[in-house]
Design an enzyme around this catalytic site. Structure first.
Site, PDB file in Angstrom:
ATOM      1  N   TYR A 171       0.830  -1.209   0.000  1.00  0.00           N
ATOM      2  CA  TYR A 171       0.000   0.000   0.000  1.00  0.00           C
ATOM      3  C   TYR A 171       0.863   1.256   0.000  1.00  0.00           C
ATOM      4  O   TYR A 171       0.751   2.114  -0.887  1.00  0.00           O
ATOM      5  CB  TYR A 171      -0.941  -0.010   1.205  1.00  0.00           C
ATOM      6  CG  TYR A 171      -1.596   1.319   1.500  1.00  0.00           C
ATOM      7  CD1 TYR A 171      -2.379   1.958   0.533  1.00  0.00           C
ATOM      8  CD2 TYR A 171      -1.441   1.942   2.734  1.00  0.00           C
ATOM      9  CE1 TYR A 171      -2.979   3.183   0.792  1.00  0.00           C
ATOM     10  CE2 TYR A 171      -2.048   3.166   3.007  1.00  0.00           C
ATOM     11  CZ  TYR A 171      -2.813   3.776   2.030  1.00  0.00           C
ATOM     12  OH  TYR A 171      -3.403   4.990   2.290  1.00  0.00           O
TER      13      TYR A 171
ATOM     14  N   LYS B 230       1.538   3.851  -3.163  1.00  0.00           N
ATOM     15  CA  LYS B 230       1.118   5.243  -2.974  1.00  0.00           C
ATOM     16  C   LYS B 230       2.310   6.187  -3.163  1.00  0.00           C
ATOM     17  O   LYS B 230       2.159   7.293  -3.698  1.00  0.00           O
ATOM     18  CB  LYS B 230       0.504   5.442  -1.584  1.00  0.00           C
ATOM     19  CG  LYS B 230      -0.871   4.835  -1.416  1.00  0.00           C
ATOM     20  CD  LYS B 230      -1.916   5.475  -2.315  1.00  0.00           C
ATOM     21  CE  LYS B 230      -2.380   6.808  -1.818  1.00  0.00           C
ATOM     22  NZ  LYS B 230      -3.496   7.367  -2.648  1.00  0.00           N
TER      23      LYS B 230
END
Length: 497
Positions: free
Chosen positions: A239, A243
């Protein structure tokens, strides 16, 4: 600039929102409709095969939530439905494809309309498929930027990221842009194009060998690949890794677009707006709440002296909207850490005490009617010690049971397999969350402090766009708002990583 001026920025404006079915996305949609019912249009982009399916997703996964009860009460049911019909426009698309997968015949007219883009779409799982995370979190940011450049009347691109693009770095972490290709692991260079090619190569190989495999095995392989590549470059999970890639791509391609990047830390339930304690699913910080509630395992990892940087969801939303108003049509990029550690630190001790106090007043009751005894879980200050403890207390007895089962023709095989799956899942869970339990970084909030000082909130509207974490008493908030919220809403999505 006061609250009236902030809300006024969105009057008669057309806003495109991605990620409206997500936790923060729902709150952003609700907040805009509540503080500025004279917004012109809210286009909500959702993954769906057609317009009808998109509308159903918005109705069931966004507008149907009790989050919107305040709006329903304010306008009445008929008035609420009228407002939704006039202002909300569902769009079937996909942030992981160019032009968001929108029909070319619709694209030009839509781009002409849009004043603001709030790009919040993301897959937030720490253990997501690498291909899915790359498409949504990395390429989604790039395609959002490309789309914004096609909007001639665009006044603001608000990009919602995470403060943990910084990974597990220590010391003061500044509100500055990430440099393209700069990995967190010293001496390593991150080539995003090479990562995309790697994913395609692995998927091709899996497809060729699929005659002996399954969709489930492909899913697991892609998840493991994402975690492996993230750790290889210095990030703790897929994640934050993807990002960070998204921010790099946005920084590389934004040119003169007016861009604000919002980097929240660990997001908790709402503090006060539209009402205290709204949340979806158990968040990163809530592992201790779940441990207390279930009393399923007597230990976890962490240090009660450490600071847990968390911020309520409504404060993230307020900071997002205020920053958009303050930097309206300003060319360039500004980054905000929406954090609490410097201004109003939350320690592990305060969090643990709040859990203890709550469950002391509200004891859990077993099926036989007897109360479940409240025990403080022991916190290991090193992950290695925690792993060794679990191996000795749980894994070793499980393997002994397995051996006995084999001697008795698999008598206990089903029980063993079930318990072994639980053990494996727990170890994965702790492995993914341990970096946050031992996080030693501190997020600089200089830009956010300046933003807060620029916006004056007085009188009755003083709390309308509140994002001052110093206004909170963490113990009271956790005891009376957040822990009950996790137990009410979080249980519904238990089991996801």
């Amino acid at each position: 600039m006061d609250a009236v001026a902030v809300a006024g920025c969105f009057r008669d404006k057309t806003i495109l929102v991605t990620g409206s079915t997500g936790f923060l996305g729902k709150l952003l949609v609700e907040k805009i409709l509540r503080v500025q019912p004279d917004v012109k249009k809210l286009y909500l982009l959702v993954r769906a095969p057609d317009a009808s399916s998109a509308e159903q997703r918005i109705l069931s996964q966004v507008l149907g939530k009790d989050l919107f009860n305040t709006l329903r009460e304010k306008h009445g049911l008929a008035g609420f439905q009228k407002l939704i019909k006039e202002k909300i426009v569902p769009l079937a698309g996909d942030v992981g494809t160019r032009d968001f997968g929108l029909d070319s015949s619709r694209l030009e007219d839509l781009c002409e309309e849009i004043d603001i883009i709030i790009h919040g779409a993301a897959t937030t799982s720490f253990y997501e498929r690498y291909d899915v995370s790359l498409a949504t979190n990395a390429l989604g940011a790039q395609y959002g930027c490309e789309f914004a450049k096609k909007c001639p009347n665009l006044k603001m691109l608000l990009h919602v990221s995470t403060a943990f693009v910084a990974g597990t770095q220590e010391g003061l972490l500044l509100e500055k842009a990430l440099k393209m290709g700069q990995a967190l692991r010293p001496g390593y260079h991150l080539d995003i194009e090479a990562e995309l090619q790697l994913v395609e190569k692995v998927k091709t190989e899996l497809t060729a060998a699929k005659s002996g495999g399954s969709d489930q095995s492909e899913k697991t392989i892609m998840k493991e690949l994402g975690l492996k590549r993230a750790c290889h470059f210095g990030w703790p999970n897929v994640y934050t890794f993807t990002k960070a890639m998204g921010e790099m791509l946005l920084e590389q391609q934004r040119e003169n677009l007016p861009v604000v990047i919002i980097r929240p830390t660990m997001v908790t339930s709402t503090y006060q707006d539209p009402f205290p304690g709204w949340i979806e699913g158990a968040r990163t910080i809530d592992a201790l709440v779940v441990a207390y509630d279930e009393q399923a395992f007597p230990c976890f990892v962490g240090d009660l002296k450490d600071t847990m940087d968390a911020v309520p969801a409504d404060m993230v939303v307020n900071a997002t909207l205020v920053s958009g108003a303050v930097h309206w049509n300003e060319k360039g990029q500004v980054i905000y850490h929406v954090s609490s550690a410097l201004r109003n630190p939350l320690t592990g001790q305060v969090f643990e005490d709040a859990c203890w106090d709550y469950f002391s007043v509200h004891p859990r009751v077993l099926e036989n009617g007897k109360p479940l005894q409240n025990r403080r879980p022991y916190l290991f200050k090193k992950f290695a010690y925690f792993r060794a403890y679990l191996a000795l207390m749980y894994k070793l007895p499980l393997e002994m049971l397995h051996a006995v089962s084999l001697l008795f023709c698999g008598l206990f095989s089903q029980y063993y397999q079930k318990q072994n799956r639980r053990y494996t899942f727990l170890m994965l869970l702790v492995k993914l969350y341990a970096p946050y339990a031992f996080f030693k970084g501190c997020f600089d909030d200089t830009n956010l402090t300046i933003l807060r000082k620029e916006v004056k909130m007085n009188g009755n509207d003083g709390s309308l766009f509140n994002f001052d974490v110093k206004s909170m008493d963490w113990h009271q908030y956790l005891l009376n708002v957040h822990v009950p919220a996790v137990l009410k809403y979080g249980r519904k999505k238990k089991g996801s990583v």
